[in-house]
Design a protein around this motif. Structure first.
Motif, PDB file in Angstrom:
ATOM      1  N   GLU A 132       0.832  -1.204   0.000  1.00  0.00           N
ATOM      2  CA  GLU A 132       0.000   0.000   0.000  1.00  0.00           C
ATOM      3  C   GLU A 132       0.868   1.256   0.000  1.00  0.00           C
ATOM      4  OE1 GLU A 132      -2.673  -0.176   3.285  1.00  0.00           O
ATOM      5  OE2 GLU A 132      -3.685  -1.994   2.588  1.00  0.00           O
ATOM      6  N   PHE A 133       2.024   1.171   0.643  1.00  0.00           N
ATOM      7  CA  PHE A 133       2.948   2.311   0.684  1.00  0.00           C
ATOM      8  C   PHE A 133       3.918   2.293  -0.501  1.00  0.00           C
ATOM      9  CE2 PHE A 133       1.859   1.628   5.209  1.00  0.00           C
ATOM     10  CZ  PHE A 133       1.333   2.883   5.501  1.00  0.00           C
ATOM     11  N   LEU A 134       4.467   1.125  -0.807  1.00  0.00           N
ATOM     12  CA  LEU A 134       5.522   1.041  -1.818  1.00  0.00           C
ATOM     13  C   LEU A 134       5.006   1.206  -3.241  1.00  0.00           C
ATOM     14  CD1 LEU A 134       7.557  -1.890  -0.246  1.00  0.00           C
ATOM     15  CD2 LEU A 134       8.160   0.536  -0.255  1.00  0.00           C
ATOM     16  N   ALA A 135       3.704   1.050  -3.433  1.00  0.00           N
ATOM     17  CA  ALA A 135       3.126   1.238  -4.767  1.00  0.00           C
ATOM     18  C   ALA A 135       2.769   2.697  -5.036  1.00  0.00           C
ATOM     19  CB  ALA A 135       1.884   0.362  -4.924  1.00  0.00           C
ATOM     20  N   GLU A 136       3.081   3.567  -4.106  1.00  0.00           N
ATOM     21  CA  GLU A 136       2.802   4.993  -4.279  1.00  0.00           C
ATOM     22  C   GLU A 136       3.588   5.533  -5.480  1.00  0.00           C
ATOM     23  OE1 GLU A 136       1.977   8.792  -4.382  1.00  0.00           O
ATOM     24  OE2 GLU A 136       0.893   7.432  -3.034  1.00  0.00           O
ATOM     25  N   PRO A 137       2.914   6.123  -6.462  1.00  0.00           N
ATOM     26  CA  PRO A 137       3.589   6.578  -7.697  1.00  0.00           C
ATOM     27  C   PRO A 137       4.690   7.610  -7.474  1.00  0.00           C
ATOM     28  CG  PRO A 137       1.203   6.523  -7.993  1.00  0.00           C
ATOM     29  CD  PRO A 137       1.456   6.301  -6.537  1.00  0.00           C
ATOM     30  N   SER A 138       4.610   8.378  -6.395  1.00  0.00           N
ATOM     31  CA  SER A 138       5.602   9.433  -6.177  1.00  0.00           C
ATOM     32  C   SER A 138       6.955   8.886  -5.724  1.00  0.00           C
ATOM     33  CB  SER A 138       5.090  10.430  -5.128  1.00  0.00           C
ATOM     34  OG  SER A 138       4.972   9.815  -3.854  1.00  0.00           O
ATOM     35  N   LEU A 139       6.997   7.615  -5.332  1.00  0.00           N
ATOM     36  CA  LEU A 139       8.245   7.038  -4.837  1.00  0.00           C
ATOM     37  C   LEU A 139       9.179   6.682  -5.986  1.00  0.00           C
ATOM     38  CD1 LEU A 139       7.112   4.591  -1.998  1.00  0.00           C
ATOM     39  CD2 LEU A 139       7.897   6.946  -1.795  1.00  0.00           C
ATOM     40  N   ILE A 140      10.447   7.007  -5.812  1.00  0.00           N
ATOM     41  CA  ILE A 140      11.471   6.536  -6.737  1.00  0.00           C
ATOM     42  C   ILE A 140      11.878   5.143  -6.259  1.00  0.00           C
ATOM     43  CG2 ILE A 140      13.806   6.898  -7.621  1.00  0.00           C
ATOM     44  CD1 ILE A 140      13.391   9.892  -7.138  1.00  0.00           C
ATOM     45  N   PRO A 141      11.682   4.108  -7.082  1.00  0.00           N
ATOM     46  CA  PRO A 141      11.966   2.745  -6.614  1.00  0.00           C
ATOM     47  C   PRO A 141      13.382   2.603  -6.058  1.00  0.00           C
ATOM     48  CG  PRO A 141      10.812   2.687  -8.710  1.00  0.00           C
ATOM     49  CD  PRO A 141      11.175   4.130  -8.467  1.00  0.00           C
ATOM     50  N   THR A 142      13.467   2.135  -4.834  1.00  0.00           N
ATOM     51  CA  THR A 142      14.735   1.868  -4.168  1.00  0.00           C
ATOM     52  C   THR A 142      14.687   0.435  -3.652  1.00  0.00           C
ATOM     53  OG1 THR A 142      14.819   4.187  -3.472  1.00  0.00           O
ATOM     54  CG2 THR A 142      16.321   2.661  -2.376  1.00  0.00           C
ATOM     55  N   PHE A 143      15.751  -0.309  -3.846  1.00  0.00           N
ATOM     56  CA  PHE A 143      15.773  -1.747  -3.552  1.00  0.00           C
ATOM     57  C   PHE A 143      14.652  -2.484  -4.300  1.00  0.00           C
ATOM     58  CE2 PHE A 143      17.066  -0.080   0.851  1.00  0.00           C
ATOM     59  CZ  PHE A 143      18.420  -0.109   0.561  1.00  0.00           C
ATOM     60  N   PRO A 144      14.342  -2.130  -5.547  1.00  0.00           N
ATOM     61  CA  PRO A 144      13.174  -2.748  -6.199  1.00  0.00           C
ATOM     62  C   PRO A 144      13.301  -4.256  -6.371  1.00  0.00           C
ATOM     63  CG  PRO A 144      14.483  -1.539  -7.801  1.00  0.00           C
ATOM     64  CD  PRO A 144      15.034  -1.185  -6.451  1.00  0.00           C
ATOM     65  N   ASP A 145      14.474  -4.732  -6.783  1.00  0.00           N
ATOM     66  CA  ASP A 145      14.642  -6.177  -6.949  1.00  0.00           C
ATOM     67  C   ASP A 145      14.563  -6.901  -5.610  1.00  0.00           C
ATOM     68  OD1 ASP A 145      14.784  -6.189  -9.671  1.00  0.00           O
ATOM     69  OD2 ASP A 145      16.887  -6.794  -9.810  1.00  0.00           O
ATOM     70  N   GLU A 146      15.152  -6.295  -4.591  1.00  0.00           N
ATOM     71  CA  GLU A 146      15.142  -6.911  -3.262  1.00  0.00           C
ATOM     72  C   GLU A 146      13.718  -6.994  -2.709  1.00  0.00           C
ATOM     73  OE1 GLU A 146      17.093  -4.525  -4.314  1.00  0.00           O
ATOM     74  OE2 GLU A 146      19.193  -4.960  -3.799  1.00  0.00           O
ATOM     75  N   ILE A 147      12.947  -5.936  -2.932  1.00  0.00           N
ATOM     76  CA  ILE A 147      11.549  -5.933  -2.485  1.00  0.00           C
ATOM     77  C   ILE A 147      10.760  -7.000  -3.236  1.00  0.00           C
ATOM     78  CG2 ILE A 147       9.402  -4.592  -2.492  1.00  0.00           C
ATOM     79  CD1 ILE A 147      11.171  -2.082  -2.015  1.00  0.00           C
ATOM     80  N   LEU A 148      10.945  -7.038  -4.548  1.00  0.00           N
ATOM     81  CA  LEU A 148      10.227  -8.031  -5.355  1.00  0.00           C
ATOM     82  C   LEU A 148      10.577  -9.445  -4.908  1.00  0.00           C
ATOM     83  CD1 LEU A 148       8.360  -8.575  -7.793  1.00  0.00           C
ATOM     84  CD2 LEU A 148      10.425  -8.679  -9.208  1.00  0.00           C
ATOM     85  N   TYR A 149      11.854  -9.683  -4.655  1.00  0.00           N
ATOM     86  CA  TYR A 149      12.281 -11.029  -4.255  1.00  0.00           C
ATOM     87  C   TYR A 149      11.587 -11.465  -2.965  1.00  0.00           C
ATOM     88  CZ  TYR A 149      15.157 -14.969  -2.872  1.00  0.00           C
ATOM     89  OH  TYR A 149      15.565 -16.226  -2.479  1.00  0.00           O
ATOM     90  N   VAL A 150      11.541 -10.569  -1.993  1.00  0.00           N
ATOM     91  CA  VAL A 150      10.873 -10.897  -0.729  1.00  0.00           C
ATOM     92  C   VAL A 150       9.403 -11.233  -0.971  1.00  0.00           C
ATOM     93  CG1 VAL A 150      10.014  -9.853   1.411  1.00  0.00           C
ATOM     94  CG2 VAL A 150      12.431  -9.664   0.818  1.00  0.00           C
ATOM     95  N   LEU A 151       8.777 -10.513  -1.878  1.00  0.00           N
ATOM     96  CA  LEU A 151       7.361 -10.753  -2.166  1.00  0.00           C
ATOM     97  C   LEU A 151       7.125 -12.078  -2.887  1.00  0.00           C
ATOM     98  CD1 LEU A 151       6.336  -7.154  -3.291  1.00  0.00           C
ATOM     99  CD2 LEU A 151       5.734  -8.279  -1.135  1.00  0.00           C
ATOM    100  N   THR A 152       8.187 -12.687  -3.419  1.00  0.00           N
ATOM    101  CA  THR A 152       8.036 -13.979  -4.109  1.00  0.00           C
ATOM    102  C   THR A 152       8.230 -15.169  -3.179  1.00  0.00           C
ATOM    103  OG1 THR A 152      10.388 -14.217  -4.729  1.00  0.00           O
ATOM    104  CG2 THR A 152       8.954 -12.955  -6.236  1.00  0.00           C
ATOM    105  N   LEU A 153       8.636 -14.935  -1.940  1.00  0.00           N
ATOM    106  CA  LEU A 153       8.967 -16.039  -1.033  1.00  0.00           C
ATOM    107  C   LEU A 153       7.686 -16.719  -0.552  1.00  0.00           C
ATOM    108  CD1 LEU A 153      11.856 -14.359   1.010  1.00  0.00           C
ATOM    109  CD2 LEU A 153      12.043 -15.952  -0.912  1.00  0.00           C
ATOM    110  N   SER A 154       7.320 -17.779  -1.237  1.00  0.00           N
ATOM    111  CA  SER A 154       6.019 -18.410  -1.004  1.00  0.00           C
ATOM    112  C   SER A 154       5.919 -19.131   0.334  1.00  0.00           C
ATOM    113  CB  SER A 154       5.700 -19.391  -2.142  1.00  0.00           C
ATOM    114  OG  SER A 154       6.705 -20.385  -2.239  1.00  0.00           O
TER     115      SER A 154
END
Length: 313
Positions: A132-154
């Motif tokens: 809800e916070f990280l999808a805010e359009p005004s944010l410049i993606p930081t640690f984007p791959d790291e965030i995505l990876y954590v979200l894939t940990l099933s």
């Protein structure tokens, strides 16, 4: 020294404050769940702090004072320092308004606050709240791959594949490493085999083939049952191009999927579905199997050949 840098001002609600034992235990447990690296660890490392796992979470008031001093004296710019302190204050369960008051007092820009809220919730394994916070359009993606990876940990509690896909569509992470590429593509495969297939076609031949082979292997690694059957039928029915047909059979007969149960059966199903019964090779010619309702691969193969002889293409 500015007021926001002073420990007594930051912790005016309790200058002797120390982390609750349960909070410390939760942070340590979550670090293990996140493959031994929190986003707090990454932030503190950017501040030049060595051995972050030894300083965070702080276990005593003295440890907390030392951590704040490390942050304040670092070479980070002011807003990054304030953002780190905001993160620390988020940990203070007995003072739930402390972080908000600090952000207001030092006029922390909203984009920094939103970013820290997102990372803090990720570190608490609250993934939906984090997005809800990280999808805010005004944010410049930081640690984007790291965030995505954590979200894939099933294996993590509260995991949801749709959150990883939503973040990918919002932040467009670069997928810069094979680890992240494979983890995210597995997420796509779990979500929808056909959509994962079309995703492969966005890439050059080398990467496309790698993804395609991963898709074939993923389907065959699925535990036996209704889900596997559904995925296998979807895989067999994909509109493959000539090169993909070659990769399909190569992966199943000679590549990474050859040892999985049903690999040859999948190739035969594809051949039957597309009517390509010539040049089967010894692996498929020898495929027979137990008869079910009077049918096995031998009878189906022979039936298809007779049909093709009567109705040649």
């Amino acid at each position: 020294m500015a007021q926001w840098e002073d420990f007594s001002h930051i912790f005016s609600f309790n200058k002797k404050y120390s982390y609750d034992t349960k909070v410390v235990d939760q942070i340590i447990s979550n670090r293990k769940a996140l493959e031994n690296q929190l986003f707090a660890d990454r932030l503190l490392a950017l501040a030049g702090i060595k051995g972050v796992t030894k300083v965070y979470p702080p276990k005593t008031n003295g440890d907390l004072r030392s951590l704040i001093e490390h942050i304040v004296s670092s070479e980070l710019d002011i807003h990054h320092k304030q953002a780190l302190i905001y993160y620390i204050l988020k940990d203070c369960r007995s003072a739930p308004d402390a972080a908000a008051h600090f952000a207001q007092d030092c006029h922390l820009p909203e984009k920094y606050r939103l970013f820290i809220e997102g990372l803090w919730n990720l570190d608490r394994l609250e993934f939906r709240r984090a997005i809800e916070f990280l999808a805010e359009p005004s944010l410049i993606p930081t640690f984007p791959d790291e965030i995505l990876y954590v979200l894939t940990l099933s294996q993590l509690p509260k995991h949801d594949d749709s959150l990883a896909i939503a973040y990918y569509l919002t932040a467009a992470p670069p997928l810069a490493t094979e680890k992240v590429q494979r983890a995210f593509f597995d997420t796509l495969c779990r979500s929808n085999v056909t959509e994962a297939f079309y995703f492969t076609r966005k890439y050059d031949e080398l990467q496309r083939r790698s993804y395609f082979e991963q898709l074939v292997e993923f389907v065959h690694k699925t535990p036996a049952g209704q889900t596997r059957s559904k995925r296998a039928m979807e895989l067999v029915g994909l509109p493959l191009g000539e090169d993909e047909e070659e990769w399909f059979e190569e992966t199943l007969l000679h590549g990474g999927a050859k040892s999985f149960p049903g690999a040859k059966d999948t190739v035969m199903m594809r051949r039957l579905a597309t009517g390509q019964m010539s040049g089967l090779g010894t692996e498929l010619e020898s495929l027979g199997g137990k008869k079910v309702d009077g049918l096995n691969w031998d009878t189906l193969r022979e039936s298809m050949r007779q049909t093709q002889n009567v109705y040649p293409s």
